[in-house]
Design a protein around this motif. Structure first.
Motif, PDB file in Angstrom:
ATOM      1  N   HIS A 257     -18.779  -9.373   2.691  1.00  0.00           N
ATOM      2  CA  HIS A 257     -18.365 -10.460   3.574  1.00  0.00           C
ATOM      3  C   HIS A 257     -19.073 -10.434   4.914  1.00  0.00           C
ATOM      4  O   HIS A 257     -18.768 -11.230   5.797  1.00  0.00           O
ATOM      5  N   GLY A 258     -19.974  -9.462   5.099  1.00  0.00           N
ATOM      6  CA  GLY A 258     -20.692  -9.355   6.369  1.00  0.00           C
ATOM      7  C   GLY A 258     -19.772  -9.009   7.534  1.00  0.00           C
ATOM      8  O   GLY A 258     -19.976  -9.439   8.663  1.00  0.00           O
ATOM      9  N   LEU A 259     -18.736  -8.220   7.248  1.00  0.00           N
ATOM     10  CA  LEU A 259     -17.758  -7.881   8.291  1.00  0.00           C
ATOM     11  C   LEU A 259     -17.774  -6.396   8.610  1.00  0.00           C
ATOM     12  O   LEU A 259     -18.107  -5.566   7.759  1.00  0.00           O
ATOM     13  N   LYS A 260     -17.408  -6.100   9.854  1.00  0.00           N
ATOM     14  CA  LYS A 260     -17.158  -4.718  10.250  1.00  0.00           C
ATOM     15  C   LYS A 260     -15.804  -4.682  10.930  1.00  0.00           C
ATOM     16  O   LYS A 260     -15.480  -5.575  11.700  1.00  0.00           O
ATOM     17  N   GLY A 261     -15.030  -3.649  10.644  1.00  0.00           N
ATOM     18  CA  GLY A 261     -13.695  -3.570  11.231  1.00  0.00           C
ATOM     19  C   GLY A 261     -13.522  -2.288  12.015  1.00  0.00           C
ATOM     20  O   GLY A 261     -14.337  -1.368  11.919  1.00  0.00           O
ATOM     21  N   ARG A 262     -12.451  -2.249  12.801  1.00  0.00           N
ATOM     22  CA  ARG A 262     -12.180  -1.043  13.595  1.00  0.00           C
ATOM     23  C   ARG A 262     -10.893  -0.352  13.182  1.00  0.00           C
ATOM     24  O   ARG A 262     -10.719   0.821  13.415  1.00  0.00           O
ATOM     25  N   THR A 263      -9.946  -1.132  12.620  1.00  0.00           N
ATOM     26  CA  THR A 263      -8.641  -0.532  12.341  1.00  0.00           C
ATOM     27  C   THR A 263      -8.442  -0.330  10.844  1.00  0.00           C
ATOM     28  O   THR A 263      -8.463  -1.290  10.075  1.00  0.00           O
ATOM     29  N   VAL A 264      -8.301   0.918  10.467  1.00  0.00           N
ATOM     30  CA  VAL A 264      -8.063   1.261   9.069  1.00  0.00           C
ATOM     31  C   VAL A 264      -6.558   1.343   8.873  1.00  0.00           C
ATOM     32  O   VAL A 264      -5.858   1.985   9.651  1.00  0.00           O
ATOM     33  N   LYS A 265      -6.094   0.642   7.839  1.00  0.00           N
ATOM     34  CA  LYS A 265      -4.652   0.630   7.557  1.00  0.00           C
ATOM     35  C   LYS A 265      -4.387   1.295   6.226  1.00  0.00           C
ATOM     36  O   LYS A 265      -5.115   1.070   5.257  1.00  0.00           O
ATOM     37  N   LEU A 266      -3.343   2.064   6.197  1.00  0.00           N
ATOM     38  CA  LEU A 266      -2.914   2.679   4.962  1.00  0.00           C
ATOM     39  C   LEU A 266      -1.519   2.152   4.664  1.00  0.00           C
ATOM     40  O   LEU A 266      -0.650   2.163   5.540  1.00  0.00           O
ATOM     41  N   LYS A 267      -1.326   1.644   3.459  1.00  0.00           N
ATOM     42  CA  LYS A 267       0.009   1.165   3.092  1.00  0.00           C
ATOM     43  C   LYS A 267       0.565   2.075   2.006  1.00  0.00           C
ATOM     44  O   LYS A 267      -0.134   2.401   1.048  1.00  0.00           O
ATOM     45  N   LEU A 268       1.792   2.476   2.151  1.00  0.00           N
ATOM     46  CA  LEU A 268       2.396   3.406   1.196  1.00  0.00           C
ATOM     47  C   LEU A 268       3.765   2.897   0.768  1.00  0.00           C
ATOM     48  O   LEU A 268       4.506   2.350   1.585  1.00  0.00           O
ATOM     49  N   ARG A 269       4.042   3.074  -0.496  1.00  0.00           N
ATOM     50  CA  ARG A 269       5.414   2.828  -0.951  1.00  0.00           C
ATOM     51  C   ARG A 269       5.888   4.096  -1.661  1.00  0.00           C
ATOM     52  O   ARG A 269       5.203   4.619  -2.539  1.00  0.00           O
ATOM     53  N   LEU A 270       7.039   4.567  -1.257  1.00  0.00           N
ATOM     54  CA  LEU A 270       7.572   5.797  -1.834  1.00  0.00           C
ATOM     55  C   LEU A 270       8.348   5.492  -3.113  1.00  0.00           C
ATOM     56  O   LEU A 270       8.588   4.328  -3.434  1.00  0.00           O
ATOM     57  N   ALA A 271       8.747   6.553  -3.781  1.00  0.00           N
ATOM     58  CA  ALA A 271       9.487   6.403  -5.036  1.00  0.00           C
ATOM     59  C   ALA A 271      10.733   5.539  -4.840  1.00  0.00           C
ATOM     60  O   ALA A 271      11.132   4.803  -5.729  1.00  0.00           O
ATOM     61  N   ASP A 272      11.328   5.590  -3.650  1.00  0.00           N
ATOM     62  CA  ASP A 272      12.562   4.826  -3.411  1.00  0.00           C
ATOM     63  C   ASP A 272      12.292   3.422  -2.871  1.00  0.00           C
ATOM     64  O   ASP A 272      13.201   2.762  -2.374  1.00  0.00           O
ATOM     65  N   PHE A 273      11.024   2.996  -2.932  1.00  0.00           N
ATOM     66  CA  PHE A 273      10.611   1.649  -2.513  1.00  0.00           C
ATOM     67  C   PHE A 273      10.480   1.484  -1.002  1.00  0.00           C
ATOM     68  O   PHE A 273      10.108   0.418  -0.536  1.00  0.00           O
ATOM     69  N   THR A 274      10.774   2.518  -0.229  1.00  0.00           N
ATOM     70  CA  THR A 274      10.504   2.416   1.205  1.00  0.00           C
ATOM     71  C   THR A 274       9.009   2.154   1.349  1.00  0.00           C
ATOM     72  O   THR A 274       8.193   2.851   0.752  1.00  0.00           O
ATOM     73  N   THR A 275       8.668   1.155   2.131  1.00  0.00           N
ATOM     74  CA  THR A 275       7.268   0.788   2.283  1.00  0.00           C
ATOM     75  C   THR A 275       6.914   0.818   3.756  1.00  0.00           C
ATOM     76  O   THR A 275       7.696   0.368   4.583  1.00  0.00           O
ATOM     77  N   PHE A 276       5.772   1.397   4.075  1.00  0.00           N
ATOM     78  CA  PHE A 276       5.371   1.429   5.474  1.00  0.00           C
ATOM     79  C   PHE A 276       3.865   1.494   5.573  1.00  0.00           C
ATOM     80  O   PHE A 276       3.178   1.750   4.576  1.00  0.00           O
TER      81      PHE A 276
END
Ligand code: DCP
Ligand code: MG
Length: 374
Positions: free
Chosen positions: A277-296
């Motif tokens: 896409h010809g893009l550069k970013g600065r902020t890397v995001k990690l998304k996680l969902r635990l076994a109990d569905f808690t998502t952050f």
């Protein structure tokens, strides 16, 4: 002068559950995973909060504090649907809407105010429309910048409405605790306490060189925020787009090697996608969902824009490594990149080593938590 609204729904998941099941109205509702599965509270209705229950608390503790609490498993697709309804109302008020998560957004209402409506009237209209058209209650802060609007929306919850008049920003912020300021995480707050600074007012009156010493590159931005005069724009969807890749596993994964392999493959995928896409970013995001569905999500902002595999891999892994605990397993893992910018700055050689956890005083553990960008 700008006029900004920050709007945040009250007890969002729990409010949706009460809306869909009238038996739950007026009752202490605990949305989250079952205590016997080591579940966590995603949110609690205000009826449950009086017992000291709050988000991210183990469900077992919540049940001890509030035995009459009714545990309801989360239904993310339904929350997403209601979120869409609310965001549409916001977008009918102004084009300039920046969603921060499913249940909160900034709105730049400057044009509406210039058009003749008072900020208070816009806010009241917004609250009324959300209530009538979606059945949900939203708390609202109104001010001349994002900082005061966001703090305002939280001060009078639930069903809050706080208007900070132009000129009153610094006075409004002065008595509040420093950790209320966006970007002051628990670690920074501790450092400030060490310097004898407890309130935003005490922070605001420090000399410039002190800010430079404490906050490095962030000095001016923190100082402006403490004075209630940040000029951070409301970033609309197109400006705040992100590229991401996520997977829900057939079986939850807890093994470190396996997780590292997944996170690195996702990071490489994101790097390639950025390049295409010809893009550069600065902020890397990690998304996680635990076994109990808690998502952050956890995020880390690098010193430079990039679409190179290595720094993205390194950042994503560092964010994940900070979340690994014995016995903790993951149901979903995603890596994304946001905060896009132009090509590398002039004079910066393409091959330069990126000081990944460099000089902006933040560490992965300090990362901002934003509930559920689902
Ligand atoms: N959420 C979550 N885990 C957390 C925090 C929040 O899953 N640790 C989810 C459930 C919340 C939603 O995100 O309903 C919105 O988060 P808020 O922090 O806005 O909390 P609430 O809307 O529930 O309550 P309020 O805004 O009234 O304090
Ligand atoms: Mg909320």
């Amino acid at each position: 002068m700008r006029h900004i609204i920050h709007a945040d729904l009250d007890a969002f998941y729990a409010a949706v559950e009460q809306l869909d099941n009238p038996d739950l109205v007026g009752k202490p509702v605990l949305v989250g995973g079952r205590p016997e599965n080591r579940g966590v509270v995603a949110t609690a209705s205000y009826e449950a909060r009086v017992f000291g229950v709050h988000s991210a608390m183990p469900m077992r503790t919540a049940v001890n504090r509030c035995p009459q609490g009714i545990i309801v498993p989360p239904r993310f697709s339904r929350y997403k649907e209601k979120s869409g309804e609310v965001m549409s109302i916001f977008r009918e008020i102004t084009d300039l809407v920046e969603p921060l998560s499913m249940d909160e957004a900034y709105l730049d209402i400057t044009a509406v105010v210039v058009g003749g409506q008072k900020p208070l009237a816009v806010a009241l209209d917004l609250k009324r429309r959300v209530a009538e058209e979606t059945g949900l209650v939203v708390s609202v802060g109104v001010g001349t910048c994002k900082t005061v609007a966001k703090i305002g929306s939280d001060l009078d919850k639930p069903d809050g409405l706080v208007v900070i008049q132009p000129g009153d920003e610094a006075e409004f912020l002065a008595p509040l605790a420093v950790n209320k300021l966006w970007g002051i995480g628990p670690k920074t707050a501790e450092r400030l306490h060490g310097e004898g600074i407890e309130t935003i007012g005490q922070l605001a009156e420090q000399p410039l060189d002190w800010f430079a010493r404490m906050f490095g590159k962030r000095a001016m931005s923190v100082r402006d925020k403490a004075m209630g005069r940040d000029d951070e724009a409301v970033h609309t969807e197109s400006a705040s787009k992100s590229i991401s890749s996520e997977t829900t596993f057939a079986n939850d994964i807890g093994d470190e090697t396996e997780l590292r392999d997944v996170v690195e493959r996702k990071a490489v995928g994101v790097a390639h996608s950025l390049e295409r896409h010809g893009l550069k970013g600065r902020t890397v995001k990690l998304k996680l969902r635990l076994a109990d569905f808690t998502t952050f999500t956890r995020q880390y902002t690098m010193a430079y824009h990039t679409n190179d595999e290595e720094p993205i891999k390194e950042a994503a892994w560092a964010l994940l490594a900070a979340e690994l605990e014995p016995g903790r397993t993951f149901r979903l893992l995603g890596v994304g990149m946001t905060n896009f910018g132009e090509e590398a700055e002039a004079g910066e050689p393409e091959t330069q080593q990126l000081p990944l956890f460099g000089d902006d005083n933040s560490l992965p553990g300090d990362a901002v938590e934003d509930p559920l960008q689902d």
